[in-house]
Design a protein around this motif. Structure first.
Motif, PDB file in Angstrom:
ATOM      1  N   ARG A   8      13.166   0.125  -1.426  1.00  0.00           N
ATOM      2  CA  ARG A   8      12.730   0.430  -2.796  1.00  0.00           C
ATOM      3  C   ARG A   8      11.216   0.316  -2.919  1.00  0.00           C
ATOM      4  O   ARG A   8      10.572   1.131  -3.599  1.00  0.00           O
ATOM      5  CB  ARG A   8      13.418  -0.500  -3.803  1.00  0.00           C
ATOM      6  CG  ARG A   8      14.891  -0.215  -4.010  1.00  0.00           C
ATOM      7  CD  ARG A   8      15.492  -1.156  -5.041  1.00  0.00           C
ATOM      8  NE  ARG A   8      16.928  -1.040  -5.109  1.00  0.00           N
ATOM      9  CZ  ARG A   8      17.602  -0.109  -5.792  1.00  0.00           C
ATOM     10  NH1 ARG A   8      16.906   0.792  -6.497  1.00  0.00           N
ATOM     11  NH2 ARG A   8      18.916  -0.073  -5.796  1.00  0.00           N
ATOM     12  N   VAL A  23       9.647   3.361  -1.235  1.00  0.00           N
ATOM     13  CA  VAL A  23       9.768   4.525  -2.114  1.00  0.00           C
ATOM     14  C   VAL A  23       8.728   4.449  -3.241  1.00  0.00           C
ATOM     15  O   VAL A  23       8.111   5.468  -3.612  1.00  0.00           O
ATOM     16  CB  VAL A  23      11.190   4.626  -2.678  1.00  0.00           C
ATOM     17  CG1 VAL A  23      11.258   5.665  -3.810  1.00  0.00           C
ATOM     18  CG2 VAL A  23      12.176   4.981  -1.571  1.00  0.00           C
ATOM     19  N   LYS A  24       8.511   3.254  -3.763  1.00  0.00           N
ATOM     20  CA  LYS A  24       7.507   3.069  -4.814  1.00  0.00           C
ATOM     21  C   LYS A  24       6.114   3.436  -4.291  1.00  0.00           C
ATOM     22  O   LYS A  24       5.344   4.133  -4.968  1.00  0.00           O
ATOM     23  CB  LYS A  24       7.533   1.621  -5.298  1.00  0.00           C
ATOM     24  CG  LYS A  24       6.529   1.299  -6.390  1.00  0.00           C
ATOM     25  CD  LYS A  24       6.646  -0.164  -6.802  1.00  0.00           C
ATOM     26  CE  LYS A  24       5.596  -0.532  -7.844  1.00  0.00           C
ATOM     27  NZ  LYS A  24       5.689  -1.970  -8.234  1.00  0.00           N
ATOM     28  N   SER A  82       5.936   7.213  -3.799  1.00  0.00           N
ATOM     29  CA  SER A  82       5.920   7.957  -5.066  1.00  0.00           C
ATOM     30  C   SER A  82       4.531   8.000  -5.684  1.00  0.00           C
ATOM     31  O   SER A  82       4.210   8.928  -6.442  1.00  0.00           O
ATOM     32  CB  SER A  82       6.915   7.332  -6.044  1.00  0.00           C
ATOM     33  OG  SER A  82       8.235   7.420  -5.544  1.00  0.00           O
ATOM     34  N   ALA A  83       3.706   7.002  -5.367  1.00  0.00           N
ATOM     35  CA  ALA A  83       2.348   6.955  -5.906  1.00  0.00           C
ATOM     36  C   ALA A  83       1.330   7.647  -5.008  1.00  0.00           C
ATOM     37  O   ALA A  83       0.149   7.722  -5.333  1.00  0.00           O
ATOM     38  CB  ALA A  83       1.934   5.496  -6.114  1.00  0.00           C
ATOM     39  N   GLN A 138      16.966   9.497  -1.196  1.00  0.00           N
ATOM     40  CA  GLN A 138      16.633   9.930  -2.555  1.00  0.00           C
ATOM     41  C   GLN A 138      15.158  10.316  -2.684  1.00  0.00           C
ATOM     42  O   GLN A 138      14.797  11.099  -3.565  1.00  0.00           O
ATOM     43  CB  GLN A 138      16.968   8.812  -3.548  1.00  0.00           C
ATOM     44  CG  GLN A 138      18.460   8.585  -3.737  1.00  0.00           C
ATOM     45  CD  GLN A 138      18.756   7.405  -4.634  1.00  0.00           C
ATOM     46  OE1 GLN A 138      17.896   6.956  -5.409  1.00  0.00           O
ATOM     47  NE2 GLN A 138      19.972   6.873  -4.541  1.00  0.00           N
ATOM     48  N   ALA A 139      14.319   9.791  -1.811  1.00  0.00           N
ATOM     49  CA  ALA A 139      12.882  10.049  -1.913  1.00  0.00           C
ATOM     50  C   ALA A 139      12.321  10.837  -0.733  1.00  0.00           C
ATOM     51  O   ALA A 139      11.281  11.485  -0.864  1.00  0.00           O
ATOM     52  CB  ALA A 139      12.127   8.721  -2.034  1.00  0.00           C
ATOM     53  N   ARG A 182       8.182  13.433   3.055  1.00  0.00           N
ATOM     54  CA  ARG A 182       8.173  13.650   1.604  1.00  0.00           C
ATOM     55  C   ARG A 182       6.992  14.564   1.311  1.00  0.00           C
ATOM     56  O   ARG A 182       5.847  14.226   1.629  1.00  0.00           O
ATOM     57  CB  ARG A 182       8.019  12.306   0.882  1.00  0.00           C
ATOM     58  CG  ARG A 182       7.863  12.378  -0.626  1.00  0.00           C
ATOM     59  CD  ARG A 182       7.606  10.974  -1.183  1.00  0.00           C
ATOM     60  NE  ARG A 182       7.295  11.020  -2.609  1.00  0.00           N
ATOM     61  CZ  ARG A 182       8.199  10.965  -3.576  1.00  0.00           C
ATOM     62  NH1 ARG A 182       9.477  10.851  -3.256  1.00  0.00           N
ATOM     63  NH2 ARG A 182       7.846  11.010  -4.846  1.00  0.00           N
ATOM     64  N   PRO A 230       5.988  17.054  -1.928  1.00  0.00           N
ATOM     65  CA  PRO A 230       6.330  17.704  -3.206  1.00  0.00           C
ATOM     66  C   PRO A 230       6.181  19.218  -3.184  1.00  0.00           C
ATOM     67  O   PRO A 230       6.895  19.933  -3.884  1.00  0.00           O
ATOM     68  CB  PRO A 230       5.337  17.061  -4.189  1.00  0.00           C
ATOM     69  CG  PRO A 230       5.015  15.738  -3.579  1.00  0.00           C
ATOM     70  CD  PRO A 230       5.011  15.968  -2.092  1.00  0.00           C
TER      71      PRO A 230
END
Length: 280
Positions: A186, A189-190, A193-194, A219-220, A247, A249
């Motif tokens: 987690r 992933v945090k 995500s940033a 999920q990420a 990852r 985007p």
């Protein structure tokens, strides 16, 4: 989070310290020639838990060249290493990340997870291309589990055509209970995500597909395998726990190939490689 950089003029070595880190980590360039021009359309990425360069069939022996040879045969652009010793007693005081990088003519970054036997122990990044903005992210562990401290080490990679990405190596908690692994993924992933850059992540997750840990990863990130071949034990392997994932985007990454390398001597894990295409 406030961080500071100390530039050492001798040896062209950059040391990074951060409040999340609490210790100095080394970021070093490979020898001359690591900046060679290359028509860039794909990356070969490797994940390898090197068991501090100790072949499991030979307790107490350090065979660094066996690890180097295994990596060299795959000619990777980026390598995420786990279980790396730096100047520990059991490994003869060798800076394994630096020495492996030197023999492969690659840049490196070592991230310390713990102090160990008079030296340090953790994960490392190797790269054919320049590394910068190296960071050690400390991952959470529930205090009552007394789990070994774990980290995510990342650095920015600058490719020959100027493209940049974030590359990370991690080694999650090995306890039977998954509570720490799920906390740690987690946090990863945090962090991801940033991150505005494309992110490549590789390592030993100590979890198999279908578990809560890998479900959270999925999920990420996109793993380079879905039906993943096993990576441990090296003789008659039964479980896949070493993965490469990405990852992006913008959707510019895709997988050209993924394979587990059947090298059964050098470590207690089989290395994993993937060729990742980058669309322009």
């Amino acid at each position: 989070m406030r961080s500071f950089l100390i530039f050492l003029l001798t040896g062209a070595t950059l040391w990074v310290a951060s409040c999340a880190n609490t210790s100095h980590q080394s970021l070093g360039p490979g020898p001359g020639g690591a900046h060679e021009a290359k028509k860039f359309s794909s990356l070969t990425v490797m994940a390898y838990n090197i068991h501090h360069c100790n072949p499991p069939s030979k307790p107490g022996l350090i065979d660094l060249e066996a690890i180097v040879s295994t990596i060299r045969k795959q000619a990777p652009d980026l390598v995420a290493l786990q279980e790396v010793d730096v100047r520990t007693e059991r490994s003869g005081g060798v800076h394994q990340a630096e020495e492996i990088a030197k023999r492969l003519n690659m840049h490196f970054f070592f991230g310390k997870a713990i102090d160990f036997q008079g030296g340090e122990y953790g994960v490392a990044l190797l790269s054919r291309y320049p590394l910068s903005e190296a960071i050690v992210h400390r991952l959470p562990t529930k205090a009552e589990t007394k789990g070994e401290p774990r980290i995510l080490a990342t650095a920015k990679v600058t490719l020959p055509d100027g493209t940049t990405l974030r590359f990370g190596s991690t080694h999650l908690d090995a306890q039977r209970d998954s509570v720490n692994r799920e906390l740690q993924i987690r946090e990863i992933v945090k962090v991801a995500s940033a991150e505005p850059l494309p992110f490549l992540l590789a390592g030993d997750f100590n979890a198999t597909p279908g578990t809560g840990t890998i479900n959270l990863l999925d999920q990420a990130f996109t793993r380079t395998c879905q039906e993943c071949a096993p990576t441990i034990p090296v003789l008659k392997p039964t479980k896949a726990i070493d993965f490469i994932a990405y990852r992006h985007p913008g959707g510019k990454f895709s997988v050209s190939s993924h394979k587990v390398i059947p090298e059964t001597y050098a470590s207690d894990h089989l290395p994993v490689t993937a060729i990742i295409r980058v669309q322009k």
